[in-house]
Design an enzyme around this catalytic site. Structure first.
Site, PDB file in Angstrom:
ATOM      1  N   ASP A 203       0.849  -1.194   0.000  1.00 57.17           N
ATOM      2  CA  ASP A 203       0.000   0.000   0.000  1.00 57.17           C
ATOM      3  C   ASP A 203       0.882   1.241   0.000  1.00 57.17           C
ATOM      4  O   ASP A 203       1.900   1.298   0.683  1.00 57.17           O
ATOM      5  CB  ASP A 203      -0.945  -0.005   1.197  1.00 57.17           C
ATOM      6  CG  ASP A 203      -0.232   0.133   2.529  1.00 57.17           C
ATOM      7  OD1 ASP A 203       0.766  -0.587   2.753  1.00 57.17           O
ATOM      8  OD2 ASP A 203      -0.656   0.959   3.360  1.00 57.17           O
ATOM      9  N   SER A 204       0.492   2.240  -0.784  1.00 56.93           N
ATOM     10  CA  SER A 204       1.172   3.522  -0.841  1.00 56.93           C
ATOM     11  C   SER A 204       2.627   3.340  -1.258  1.00 56.93           C
ATOM     12  O   SER A 204       2.901   2.847  -2.344  1.00 56.93           O
ATOM     13  CB  SER A 204       1.033   4.229   0.506  1.00 56.93           C
ATOM     14  OG  SER A 204       1.404   5.580   0.423  1.00 56.93           O
ATOM     15  N   ALA A 205       3.595   3.697  -0.392  1.00 53.53           N
ATOM     16  CA  ALA A 205       4.997   3.467  -0.731  1.00 53.53           C
ATOM     17  C   ALA A 205       5.260   1.987  -0.978  1.00 53.53           C
ATOM     18  O   ALA A 205       6.052   1.613  -1.857  1.00 53.53           O
ATOM     19  CB  ALA A 205       5.895   3.976   0.397  1.00 53.53           C
ATOM     20  N   GLY A 207       3.149  -0.060  -2.266  1.00 54.38           N
ATOM     21  CA  GLY A 207       2.654  -0.332  -3.606  1.00 54.38           C
ATOM     22  C   GLY A 207       3.681   0.026  -4.660  1.00 54.38           C
ATOM     23  O   GLY A 207       3.832  -0.661  -5.677  1.00 54.38           O
ATOM     24  N   PHE A 231      -2.290  -1.221  -3.682  1.00 57.02           N
ATOM     25  CA  PHE A 231      -3.258  -0.350  -3.022  1.00 57.02           C
ATOM     26  C   PHE A 231      -2.731   1.086  -3.020  1.00 57.02           C
ATOM     27  O   PHE A 231      -1.663   1.357  -2.475  1.00 57.02           O
ATOM     28  CB  PHE A 231      -3.502  -0.799  -1.579  1.00 57.02           C
ATOM     29  CG  PHE A 231      -4.271  -2.083  -1.450  1.00 57.02           C
ATOM     30  CD1 PHE A 231      -5.665  -2.080  -1.462  1.00 57.02           C
ATOM     31  CD2 PHE A 231      -3.617  -3.301  -1.313  1.00 57.02           C
ATOM     32  CE1 PHE A 231      -6.379  -3.260  -1.336  1.00 57.02           C
ATOM     33  CE2 PHE A 231      -4.319  -4.485  -1.182  1.00 57.02           C
ATOM     34  CZ  PHE A 231      -5.710  -4.467  -1.196  1.00 57.02           C
TER      35      PHE A 231
END
Length: 359
Positions: A203-205, A207, A231
């Site tokens: 998720d985020s970084a 991802g 994500f």
């Protein structure tokens, strides 16, 4: 000392079980009551869901204004951990967890293997990289999401504790992600998983790191992930990203956060345009396997995630985009308390399970 810093430090003194109990009570209220507590918002046709409204309320009570908060890395890390544990406490308690070490780029990295009760050998394996702007987060901050993914999708999950900035700047995290994914592919059978059904996610970084690992291993021409589930990923540093301005503040992750984290992770000239970070503008995407990108409707990273999925499609990759229309950045961490978040996460995990079941 700024008011935000004072509030965050005071919030850190509240026992986590007390915060967790308050979160469960708040999110467990009847929907009509939650609607009265929240503040409805509609942006570009998307309505902020009720649980996201409560998330903003809870963050406000904790004195949190953005992920990076006070610009004190230690305080921000502690604040993220407390918030994550508060909204994730008690998630999927039947999932077994064991610690192990995996290969990083320069040495062993701590990791955790999550195994649902009764899961037979030869299951799919998801290599997971946590979010936090390449600066925050660890195995504990994303314990609940990993438990949830393992339990809901009936897969083993390998969560990797890669190196963080500013102690280890770019490309440390990216290189760790590639090394750890390579290790997982080579040792999947020893973990009880099927080497042909290894996926990467984050998720985020995280991802971003999953996307980088998928690209690097595709270019290498050897074993590579069968699937990528991203994500709300960071995909580049493009300042023209419209959603970064639309949701610049007031929606948990801020534009200032994004710039701050980028400066810590890629402080040297040219690093933020390197394809090990800027996957949105990278070449060599054609060999990447099936990819599913989840974006949140109220997230400054929304447009770059959708743009990356389109770039993959343009390169001939089987890539799909899922919009969680009423969600904030970070909603994966709230699966322990938020029914709205679980709806969006479940839809993504259905794709994961379906793709890997047919490998």
């Amino acid at each position: 000392m700024a008011l935000t810093e004072v509030l965050q430090k005071l919030a850190l003194k509240i026992p986590t079980p007390l915060v967790a109990g308050g979160a469960k009570l708040l999110f467990g209220l009847p929907v009509p009551v939650k609607q009265r507590l929240g503040s409805p918002r509609t942006v570009e046709g998307n309505e902020l869901d009720v649980d996201s409204q409560l998330t903003l309320l809870l963050l406000g009570l904790q004195g949190v204004d953005g992920l990076s908060g006070t610009r004190d890395v230690a305080v921000s890390r502690a604040s993220m951990l407390k918030l994550s544990q508060a909204v994730g406490a008690g998630t999927a308690p039947s999932v077994g967890v064991r610690g192990l070490m995996v290969d990083g780029a320069t040495g062993p990295l701590p990791a955790r293997l999550y195994t649902p009760a009764g899961l037979e050998a030869g299951s799919p394996l998801v290599v997971f990289f946590h979010g936090g702007g390449f600066v925050l987060g660890d195995l504990d901050s994303h314990d609940a999401p990993c438990r949830y993914i393992a339990d809901r999708a009936r897969v083993r999950v390998l969560s990797v504790d890669y190196r963080l900035a500013p102690e280890a700047i770019f490309p440390a995290a990216a290189d760790d992600a590639v090394a750890a994914t390579t290790w997982a592919l080579q040792h999947a059978d020893q973990l009880g998983a099927d080497p042909a059904r290894v996926a990467v996610s984050g998720d985020s970084a995280g991802g971003n790191l999953a996307a980088v690992a998928a690209r690097e291993l595709a270019l290498a021409g050897g074993a590579q992930p069968a699937f990528s589930l991203l994500f709300y990923p960071v995909t580049g540093a493009d300042p023209a990203n419209r959603s970064r301005d639309t949701f610049a503040s007031g929606y948990f992750l801020t534009k200032a956060d994004i710039d701050y984290f980028r400066q810590l992770y890629t402080p040297e000239p040219g690093q933020d345009t390197d394809p090990k970070f800027d996957v949105l503008h990278a070449d060599g995407l054609a060999g990447i396997g099936r990819t599913h990108v989840v974006v949140a409707g109220f997230d400054p990273l929304r447009d770059e995630g959708a743009a990356y999925a389109q770039r993959l499609r343009d390169a001939g990759v089987d890539a799909t985009t899922q919009l969680a229309p009423g969600a904030l950045h970070g909603f994966l961490n709230t699966v322990g308390v938020s029914a709205d978040a679980r709806v969006d996460v479940d839809a993504a995990l259905d794709v994961l399970r379906d793709v890997l079941a047919h490998r």
